[in-house]
Design a protein around this motif. Structure first.
Motif, PDB file in Angstrom:
ATOM      1  N   ARG A  54      12.136   1.071 -17.739  1.00  9.47           N
ATOM      2  CA  ARG A  54      11.716  -0.160 -17.079  1.00  9.47           C
ATOM      3  C   ARG A  54      12.889  -0.723 -16.296  1.00  9.47           C
ATOM      4  O   ARG A  54      13.968  -0.931 -16.848  1.00  9.47           O
ATOM      5  CB  ARG A  54      11.216  -1.195 -18.090  1.00  9.47           C
ATOM      6  CG  ARG A  54       9.955  -0.766 -18.827  1.00  9.47           C
ATOM      7  CD  ARG A  54       9.558  -1.774 -19.900  1.00  9.47           C
ATOM      8  NE  ARG A  54       8.994  -2.993 -19.317  1.00  9.47           N
ATOM      9  CZ  ARG A  54       9.563  -4.186 -19.386  1.00  9.47           C
ATOM     10  NH1 ARG A  54      10.733  -4.343 -19.978  1.00  9.47           N
ATOM     11  NH2 ARG A  54       8.970  -5.236 -18.847  1.00  9.47           N
ATOM     12  N   GLU A  60       4.937  -4.402 -12.199  1.00  6.30           N
ATOM     13  CA  GLU A  60       4.356  -5.426 -13.060  1.00  6.30           C
ATOM     14  C   GLU A  60       4.976  -6.771 -12.691  1.00  6.30           C
ATOM     15  O   GLU A  60       6.205  -6.896 -12.672  1.00  6.30           O
ATOM     16  CB  GLU A  60       4.652  -5.134 -14.532  1.00  6.30           C
ATOM     17  CG  GLU A  60       4.177  -3.781 -15.017  1.00  6.30           C
ATOM     18  CD  GLU A  60       4.672  -3.476 -16.418  1.00  6.30           C
ATOM     19  OE1 GLU A  60       5.535  -4.234 -16.925  1.00  6.30           O
ATOM     20  OE2 GLU A  60       4.205  -2.480 -17.002  1.00  6.30           O
ATOM     21  N   ARG A  98       7.869   0.184 -13.828  1.00  2.00           N
ATOM     22  CA  ARG A  98       7.757   1.033 -15.016  1.00  2.00           C
ATOM     23  C   ARG A  98       7.702   2.487 -14.560  1.00  2.00           C
ATOM     24  O   ARG A  98       6.782   2.904 -13.855  1.00  2.00           O
ATOM     25  CB  ARG A  98       6.515   0.673 -15.817  1.00  2.00           C
ATOM     26  CG  ARG A  98       6.390   1.457 -17.119  1.00  2.00           C
ATOM     27  CD  ARG A  98       5.132   1.092 -17.882  1.00  2.00           C
ATOM     28  NE  ARG A  98       5.177  -0.274 -18.348  1.00  2.00           N
ATOM     29  CZ  ARG A  98       5.791  -0.672 -19.463  1.00  2.00           C
ATOM     30  NH1 ARG A  98       6.430   0.227 -20.206  1.00  2.00           N
ATOM     31  NH2 ARG A  98       5.769  -1.923 -19.837  1.00  2.00           N
ATOM     32  N   TYR A 158       9.205  -8.425  -9.688  1.00  2.00           N
ATOM     33  CA  TYR A 158       8.424  -7.372 -10.322  1.00  2.00           C
ATOM     34  C   TYR A 158       9.341  -6.436 -11.093  1.00  2.00           C
ATOM     35  O   TYR A 158      10.478  -6.161 -10.675  1.00  2.00           O
ATOM     36  CB  TYR A 158       7.667  -6.554  -9.271  1.00  2.00           C
ATOM     37  CG  TYR A 158       6.659  -7.352  -8.501  1.00  2.00           C
ATOM     38  CD1 TYR A 158       5.335  -7.415  -8.901  1.00  2.00           C
ATOM     39  CD2 TYR A 158       7.043  -8.069  -7.363  1.00  2.00           C
ATOM     40  CE1 TYR A 158       4.402  -8.162  -8.192  1.00  2.00           C
ATOM     41  CE2 TYR A 158       6.118  -8.813  -6.645  1.00  2.00           C
ATOM     42  CZ  TYR A 158       4.803  -8.858  -7.071  1.00  2.00           C
ATOM     43  OH  TYR A 158       3.891  -9.612  -6.372  1.00  2.00           O
ATOM     44  N   TRP A 216       4.040   3.293  -4.960  1.00  2.00           N
ATOM     45  CA  TRP A 216       3.278   4.092  -5.916  1.00  2.00           C
ATOM     46  C   TRP A 216       2.334   3.205  -6.719  1.00  2.00           C
ATOM     47  O   TRP A 216       2.742   2.167  -7.214  1.00  2.00           O
ATOM     48  CB  TRP A 216       4.240   4.819  -6.855  1.00  2.00           C
ATOM     49  CG  TRP A 216       3.577   5.881  -7.672  1.00  2.00           C
ATOM     50  CD1 TRP A 216       3.190   5.789  -8.973  1.00  2.00           C
ATOM     51  CD2 TRP A 216       3.213   7.182  -7.242  1.00  2.00           C
ATOM     52  NE1 TRP A 216       2.605   6.950  -9.381  1.00  2.00           N
ATOM     53  CE2 TRP A 216       2.598   7.845  -8.332  1.00  2.00           C
ATOM     54  CE3 TRP A 216       3.337   7.875  -6.023  1.00  2.00           C
ATOM     55  CZ2 TRP A 216       2.116   9.146  -8.250  1.00  2.00           C
ATOM     56  CZ3 TRP A 216       2.864   9.173  -5.950  1.00  2.00           C
ATOM     57  CH2 TRP A 216       2.260   9.791  -7.048  1.00  2.00           C
ATOM     58  N   PRO A 217       1.052   3.589  -6.857  1.00  2.00           N
ATOM     59  CA  PRO A 217       0.072   2.732  -7.543  1.00  2.00           C
ATOM     60  C   PRO A 217       0.476   2.433  -8.991  1.00  2.00           C
ATOM     61  O   PRO A 217       1.022   3.290  -9.692  1.00  2.00           O
ATOM     62  CB  PRO A 217      -1.213   3.568  -7.503  1.00  2.00           C
ATOM     63  CG  PRO A 217      -1.025   4.505  -6.356  1.00  2.00           C
ATOM     64  CD  PRO A 217       0.438   4.818  -6.318  1.00  2.00           C
ATOM     65  N   ASN A 218       0.211   1.213  -9.386  1.00  2.00           N
ATOM     66  CA  ASN A 218       0.430   0.766 -10.769  1.00  2.00           C
ATOM     67  C   ASN A 218       1.898   0.846 -11.198  1.00  2.00           C
ATOM     68  O   ASN A 218       2.191   0.879 -12.396  1.00  2.00           O
ATOM     69  CB  ASN A 218      -0.431   1.565 -11.753  1.00  2.00           C
ATOM     70  CG  ASN A 218      -1.908   1.483 -11.406  1.00  2.00           C
ATOM     71  OD1 ASN A 218      -2.420   0.422 -11.093  1.00  2.00           O
ATOM     72  ND2 ASN A 218      -2.572   2.624 -11.450  1.00  2.00           N
ATOM     73  N   LEU A 219       2.790   0.877 -10.225  1.00  2.00           N
ATOM     74  CA  LEU A 219       4.215   0.960 -10.550  1.00  2.00           C
ATOM     75  C   LEU A 219       4.792  -0.385 -10.976  1.00  2.00           C
ATOM     76  O   LEU A 219       5.604  -0.463 -11.895  1.00  2.00           O
ATOM     77  CB  LEU A 219       4.987   1.478  -9.332  1.00  2.00           C
ATOM     78  CG  LEU A 219       6.516   1.480  -9.451  1.00  2.00           C
ATOM     79  CD1 LEU A 219       6.962   2.612 -10.354  1.00  2.00           C
ATOM     80  CD2 LEU A 219       7.155   1.613  -8.070  1.00  2.00           C
ATOM     81  N   GLU A 249       0.814  -1.212   0.000  1.00  2.00           N
ATOM     82  CA  GLU A 249       0.000   0.000   0.000  1.00  2.00           C
ATOM     83  C   GLU A 249       0.853   1.270   0.000  1.00  2.00           C
ATOM     84  O   GLU A 249       0.347   2.356  -0.333  1.00  2.00           O
ATOM     85  CB  GLU A 249      -0.920   0.021   1.223  1.00  2.00           C
ATOM     86  CG  GLU A 249      -1.904  -1.141   1.294  1.00  2.00           C
ATOM     87  CD  GLU A 249      -1.265  -2.418   1.841  1.00  2.00           C
ATOM     88  OE1 GLU A 249      -1.925  -3.469   1.757  1.00  2.00           O
ATOM     89  OE2 GLU A 249      -0.122  -2.352   2.350  1.00  2.00           O
TER      90      GLU A 249
END
Length: 265
Positions: free
Chosen positions: A218, A193, A213, A210, A188-191, A185
């Motif tokens: 990348r 993959e 991005r 992971y 950073w959101p959507n960081l 949590e």
């Protein structure tokens, strides 16, 4: 305190992660399986503790505890570091240079003279007592401690914040840099993959990786998570850790040195 720029942060010298090899007895029952067969079975193995490129702790066996008929040794002109290599054949499976004998071990590991060991990853499995072990032998001198902390930890790359938290878990592992495990949590959101890459640690378990991005950049396999850590290391479950070697980590406002380790770029 004002954060220092990356150029001002000192680096941990590579020599800090190099060690002289150690040989010592172990009370553990050690077995090796290859081709579906047990090819070494010993209650008097020697533990070789060494670190470096291609070198991690392993077990070495007296010849009486090894199925020596499964080994076809190369000629004496193939010595390297006092080792003579052998082709290993068992159960219809073959591993070129899958084993070696220490015929003339260097100073510091002279006790291994006449002992046999095996290429770890080429084997089907290694066992300590009734438990399978992965990657390398456990070093009895190594500790892994995980402590909850209230330090302020911020991770950046090229000035961009990746994560920031006041509730990290710090993992202290002998002879390795401190690792900062962060609640998802606080990243950073959507960081991140998920990738297909995994790794095993004999002290922590299986890690999933992971890629981060950041704009057009990348950072491949820069972070990892243990979804199901070994019972001895439960506190890091589902927390995420980034390589200190590849991101800038500020702890209580101070930039930490990027260590030079086998995981440095």
């Amino acid at each position: 305190m004002e954060p220092r720029s990356p150029a001002q942060a000192p680096s941990t010298p590579p020599e800090a992660f190099r060690f002289s090899p150690i040989v010592e007895p172990t009370a553990r029952w050690i077995r090796v399986r290859f081709g579906g067969e047990i090819i070494a079975d010993s209650r008097r193995a020697l533990l070789l503790i060494e670190y470096g490129p291609g070198r991690l702790p392993t077990y070495c066996f007296p010849q009486a505890d090894v199925r020596m008929e499964a080994l076809a040794f190369e000629g004496p002109d193939t010595y390297r570091d006092g080792r003579r290599y052998a082709r290993l054949s068992a159960g219809g499976k073959v591993a070129e240079r899958g084993a070696w004998i220490y015929e003339d071990p260097p100073t510091g590991i002279a006790d291994l003279k006449g002992y046999v060991t095996f290429a770890w990853d080429a084997m089907d499995a290694w066992y300590e007592e009734a438990e399978e072990i992965f990657v390398h032998a456990r070093d009895p001198h190594k500790r892994v401690d995980v402590l909850a902390s209230s330090r302020h930890v911020r991770l950046e790359v090229a000035g961009m914040v990746l994560a920031e938290t006041d509730r990290p878990y710090l993992l202290f592992e002998t002879n390795l840099p401190t690792r900062y495990y962060i609640p998802p949590e606080d990243i950073w959101p959507n960081l991140l993959e998920p990738t297909e890459h995994t790794s095993r640690c004999p002290y922590k378990g299986i890690a999933d990786y992971y890629t981060a991005r950041i704009a057009e950049r990348r950072l491949v396999n820069v972070a990892w998570r243990y979804h199901d850590p070994v019972p001895e290391c439960p506190k890091i479950r589902d927390l995420i850790c980034f390589f200190n070697e590849r991101v800038d980590i500020y702890v209580d406002g101070e930039l930490q040195a990027r260590p030079h380790t086998p995981w440095s770029e």
